[in-house]
Design a protein around this motif. Structure first.
Motif, PDB file in Angstrom:
ATOM      1  N   TRP A  75      -9.732   5.033   1.772  1.00 27.48           N
ATOM      2  CA  TRP A  75      -8.727   4.244   1.040  1.00 27.48           C
ATOM      3  C   TRP A  75      -9.280   3.790  -0.301  1.00 27.48           C
ATOM      4  O   TRP A  75     -10.495   3.812  -0.547  1.00 27.48           O
ATOM      5  CB  TRP A  75      -8.212   3.067   1.864  1.00 27.48           C
ATOM      6  N   ALA A  83      -8.941   0.842  -3.641  1.00 25.44           N
ATOM      7  CA  ALA A  83      -8.569  -0.515  -4.049  1.00 25.44           C
ATOM      8  C   ALA A  83      -9.244  -0.812  -5.387  1.00 25.44           C
ATOM      9  O   ALA A  83     -10.239  -0.179  -5.742  1.00 25.44           O
ATOM     10  CB  ALA A  83      -8.981  -1.545  -3.008  1.00 25.44           C
ATOM     11  N   VAL A 124       0.216  -0.579  -6.319  1.00 24.37           N
ATOM     12  CA  VAL A 124      -0.042  -1.086  -4.968  1.00 24.37           C
ATOM     13  C   VAL A 124      -1.416  -1.749  -4.963  1.00 24.37           C
ATOM     14  O   VAL A 124      -2.234  -1.542  -5.861  1.00 24.37           O
ATOM     15  CB  VAL A 124      -0.023   0.050  -3.907  1.00 24.37           C
ATOM     16  N   ASP A 125      -1.677  -2.530  -3.920  1.00 30.68           N
ATOM     17  CA  ASP A 125      -2.981  -3.188  -3.793  1.00 30.68           C
ATOM     18  C   ASP A 125      -4.043  -2.255  -3.228  1.00 30.68           C
ATOM     19  O   ASP A 125      -5.219  -2.369  -3.562  1.00 30.68           O
ATOM     20  CB  ASP A 125      -2.854  -4.418  -2.895  1.00 30.68           C
ATOM     21  N   PHE A 126      -3.616  -1.348  -2.366  1.00 33.19           N
ATOM     22  CA  PHE A 126      -4.539  -0.352  -1.827  1.00 33.19           C
ATOM     23  C   PHE A 126      -3.728   0.860  -1.388  1.00 33.19           C
ATOM     24  O   PHE A 126      -2.485   0.810  -1.345  1.00 33.19           O
ATOM     25  CB  PHE A 126      -5.377  -0.907  -0.668  1.00 33.19           C
ATOM     26  N   SER A 127      -4.405   1.947  -1.103  1.00 36.48           N
ATOM     27  CA  SER A 127      -3.694   3.150  -0.646  1.00 36.48           C
ATOM     28  C   SER A 127      -4.611   3.962   0.254  1.00 36.48           C
ATOM     29  O   SER A 127      -5.839   3.903   0.130  1.00 36.48           O
ATOM     30  CB  SER A 127      -3.235   3.997  -1.836  1.00 36.48           C
ATOM     31  N   VAL A 170      -9.251  -4.383   4.213  1.00 39.64           N
ATOM     32  CA  VAL A 170      -8.611  -3.227   4.857  1.00 39.64           C
ATOM     33  C   VAL A 170      -9.569  -2.616   5.870  1.00 39.64           C
ATOM     34  O   VAL A 170      -9.167  -2.217   6.981  1.00 39.64           O
ATOM     35  CB  VAL A 170      -8.186  -2.183   3.799  1.00 39.64           C
ATOM     36  N   PHE A 188       0.835  -1.203   0.000  1.00 39.15           N
ATOM     37  CA  PHE A 188       0.000   0.000   0.000  1.00 39.15           C
ATOM     38  C   PHE A 188       0.869   1.254   0.000  1.00 39.15           C
ATOM     39  O   PHE A 188       2.090   1.195   0.235  1.00 39.15           O
ATOM     40  CB  PHE A 188      -0.966   0.001   1.191  1.00 39.15           C
ATOM     41  N   SER A 223      -2.576   8.679  -4.530  1.00 41.21           N
ATOM     42  CA  SER A 223      -2.999   7.389  -3.984  1.00 41.21           C
ATOM     43  C   SER A 223      -3.943   6.664  -4.940  1.00 41.21           C
ATOM     44  O   SER A 223      -3.859   5.449  -5.120  1.00 41.21           O
ATOM     45  CB  SER A 223      -3.681   7.587  -2.624  1.00 41.21           C
ATOM     46  N   VAL A 250      -3.081   3.025  -7.196  1.00 43.59           N
ATOM     47  CA  VAL A 250      -3.944   1.837  -7.259  1.00 43.59           C
ATOM     48  C   VAL A 250      -4.389   1.578  -8.699  1.00 43.59           C
ATOM     49  O   VAL A 250      -4.350   0.445  -9.179  1.00 43.59           O
ATOM     50  CB  VAL A 250      -5.169   2.005  -6.332  1.00 43.59           C
ATOM     51  N   CYS A 259       4.084  -0.980   3.388  1.00 46.33           N
ATOM     52  CA  CYS A 259       3.984   0.371   2.826  1.00 46.33           C
ATOM     53  C   CYS A 259       5.208   0.639   1.958  1.00 46.33           C
ATOM     54  O   CYS A 259       6.341   0.379   2.383  1.00 46.33           O
ATOM     55  CB  CYS A 259       3.907   1.403   3.953  1.00 46.33           C
ATOM     56  N   ALA A 276       0.387  -5.653   5.915  1.00 47.91           N
ATOM     57  CA  ALA A 276       0.648  -4.987   4.634  1.00 47.91           C
ATOM     58  C   ALA A 276       1.989  -4.256   4.663  1.00 47.91           C
ATOM     59  O   ALA A 276       2.473  -3.853   5.722  1.00 47.91           O
ATOM     60  CB  ALA A 276      -0.468  -4.000   4.313  1.00 47.91           C
TER      61      ALA A 276
END
Length: 605
Positions: free
Chosen positions: A204, A206, A156-159, A215, A63, A147, A151, A107, A105
């Protein structure tokens, strides 16, 4: 230096300039991180627990965090280089960030935010702005632009991001990813730069609804219980009227998906403005203090005005002193917020706080524990880069009207992508009551696959309709053209008839020729020109025109008579007799045909 040499140097200079420009464009185009990151580092999760304990819930996920969250040892830049220059590195990491790291997770860095996180465009001149992976020529949306881009680009998988007046929801919509604004106060704002304390919430992004939910379970510390199906999914009809694309691409997609997954009985329709009129009386008071002699605004527009007033007042209170003392280089949009006249502040701030309280109560009453309100995330497609559209009163009124519903009620909201329209990402939003974050995440997860399928069907259907519409338009245009040509040809024939009557046969031929050019499938025009050719003794041309007239109209008596006459004059007597006989078959009482046939028959007995 000769002129040819000078020209050579000019061409060489232009060539080098072109190469330089293209190189800059290519460098920008091939940025591996799409300009999403301002700082790269790693925060690694703790070791996995030994079996039989379950692994960390976010294991193997990566993330990023918006540059408003503190990371121990790193300066929180707040989207402004002068802010970063005048502030020390953080002494601790934001609890929100620590929670997801402890959840397993990793970062990998900090991402760009709009300057001081106040805009919804996503363009930040200090960092050259991140590129929207879903529509490169369009704005990525803000404030948490980097962010969303991280994504959307699959970096990244999430932010994590900050949502105040749309900071997560707008970039989620513009970049075609999922984005949640959590219920106000459900997560700690410690270790995060505040923009407007009354409106700030953590959110967030995703791509995967299951990741979005996982998350949420970690951050919100949600218990593992069975998901509940919604009993009411309410379509906010007046909100969809603000939408600048066909509703079939958004609300109808939700309706069909809901019917498929939960059944028709859960669907309801409502007018949010009318509901707020009766349930949020403080909006009327805000209207009165905000009118300045102007017409009263609708309730949902007044809600947006209250949100923007509160946002600007609190931003100015929080950061005005630093801006005045540091004289930073800033975008004029941010500077304008500080110089906006917000007086009289006290009465309006009190009114805004009352609106927030009444809004939360009103939505909690209508949504209860099992209701979802459906609205567009934003009204417009992502604006083109550099466009001033986002600054227009009309644009802000449409979009902030939608964004204010969750911001001013403190309710949770998820923006869900629905494919593309006109090559731009589009979305819809689901809102649950304050504190209903788990229920909202479960509902989105349950609907997501069906929403994508229905969005795909709607997109293809829309494409087909466009093709049909284009075909129909082409047919309509063709029909109009044919009518125009026919009318014009008729006018030319009328002119030809007048010239023929005046024995101006050559002029008549010219008019008939123009008529034939305009409408070559009218037998009468060829027959009329044949008559004029006969008067001039042009028998071959007359025969040819009669042939064409008879091809177009097998029962054209005049064409048989005129061809018979032309053939007689050319010496083709047997053929002429056949033409006169054919004219008699078609019109037995035609004396000219009878006399001509009889005359030729006697002549050749």
């Amino acid at each position: 230096m000769s002129s040819s040499a000078a020209n050579l140097f000019v061409l060489l200079g232009l060539g080098l300039a072109g190469i330089f420009i293209m190189t800059r464009k290519l460098k920008k185009a091939i940025r591996e991180d799409f300009g999403a990151f301002v700082d790269r580092f790693q925060l690694l999760p703790p070791p996995q627990p030994a079996p039989p304990k379950a692994p960390h819930p976010l294991t193997a996920l990566t993330f990023a965090v918006s540059d408003v969250f503190d990371i121990d040892g790193h300066v929180t830049g707040f989207g402004n280089l002068d802010w970063a220059r005048t502030h020390e590195a953080a002494a601790r990491t934001s609890p929100v960030v620590s929670t997801v790291v402890e959840g397993g997770a990793t970062c990998i860095g900090k991402t760009v935010v709009d300057e001081m996180a106040v805009s919804i465009s996503g363009e930040n001149k200090h960092y050259d702005g991140p590129t929207n992976p879903a529509a490169n020529a369009r704005m990525p949306g803000g404030s948490s632009s980097g962010s969303a881009v991280a994504v959307a680009a699959g970096l990244v998988d999430f932010s994590l991001g900050l949502d105040t007046i749309g900071g997560v929801r707008v970039p989620a919509s513009f970049c075609g990813v999922l984005g949640i604004r959590t219920s106000y106060g459900s997560l700690s704002n410690l270790g995060m730069i505040s923009v407007s304390p009354s409106l700030d919430t953590v959110g967030w992004f995703a791509k995967d609804p299951n990741v979005l939910r996982r998350v949420g379970h970690v951050l919100l510390q949600l218990p593992n219980v069975d998901a509940r199906a919604p009993r009411n999914i309410i379509i906010a009809d007046d909100c969809f009227e603000l939408l600048k694309i066909p509703t079939s691409r958004v609300s109808q997609v939700v309706i069909k998906s809901t019917e498929k997954i939960f059944g028709k009985q859960v669907l309801k329709h409502a007018n949010v403005g009318d509901y707020l009129d009766s349930k949020v009386p403080s909006l009327n008071q805000f209207n009165k203090t905000n009118r300045n002699g102007e017409l009263k605004a609708s309730s949902i527009k007044s809600l947006a005005n209250a949100m923007l007033f509160l946002h600007r007042h609190e931003f100015k209170t929080n950061h005005g002193e630093w801006i005045n003392s540091s004289s930073p280089v800033m975008d004029p949009v941010v500077t304008a917020l500080l110089h906006e006249d917000l007086e009289p502040a006290d009465a309006k701030i009190s009114s805004c706080q009352s609106i927030r309280s009444e809004m939360r109560s009103a939505l909690n009453i209508v949504l209860k524990d099992d209701g979802i309100l459906v609205i567009p995330t934003v009204a417009d497609l992502p604006p083109k880069l550099g466009s001033k559209e986002v600054l227009s009163v009309e644009y802000q009124s449409r979009n902030f009207t939608l964004l204010a519903i969750a911001s001013m009620s403190g309710c949770c909201q998820v923006s869900v992508p629905l494919g593309y329209y006109d090559k731009c990402p589009i979305s819809v939003s689901f809102i649950a009551r304050h504190g209903g974050d788990r229920f909202l995440l479960d509902t989105v997860n349950a609907l997501y696959s069906s929403l994508q399928e229905e969005a795909d069907v709607a997109s293809k259907s829309n494409l087909t309709k466009n093709v049909i519409s284009q075909d129909e338009s082409a047919e309509a245009a063709k029909e109009k053209l044919l009518i125009f040509l026919a009318v014009t040809a008729l006018a030319q024939t009328s002119e030809g008839n007048a010239a023929f009557k005046d024995k101006q046969y050559q002029k008549a031929i010219s008019f008939y020729t123009e008529a034939i050019k305009l409408n070559g499938k009218n037998a009468t025009y060829y027959g009329n020109r044949a008559a004029a050719y006969l008067e001039l003794g042009s028998f071959l041309q007359a025969e040819a025109d009669c042939n064409m007239a008879i091809t177009l109209d097998k029962k054209n008596v005049k064409a048989y008579l005129r061809r018979g006459t032309a053939r007689e004059m050319l010496g083709y007597y047997k053929d002429a007799i056949e033409d006169f006989k054919m004219a008699l078959v078609l019109e037995p009482t035609n004396k000219r045909a009878s006399l001509s046939a009889e005359r030729l028959r006697k002549l050749f007995q």
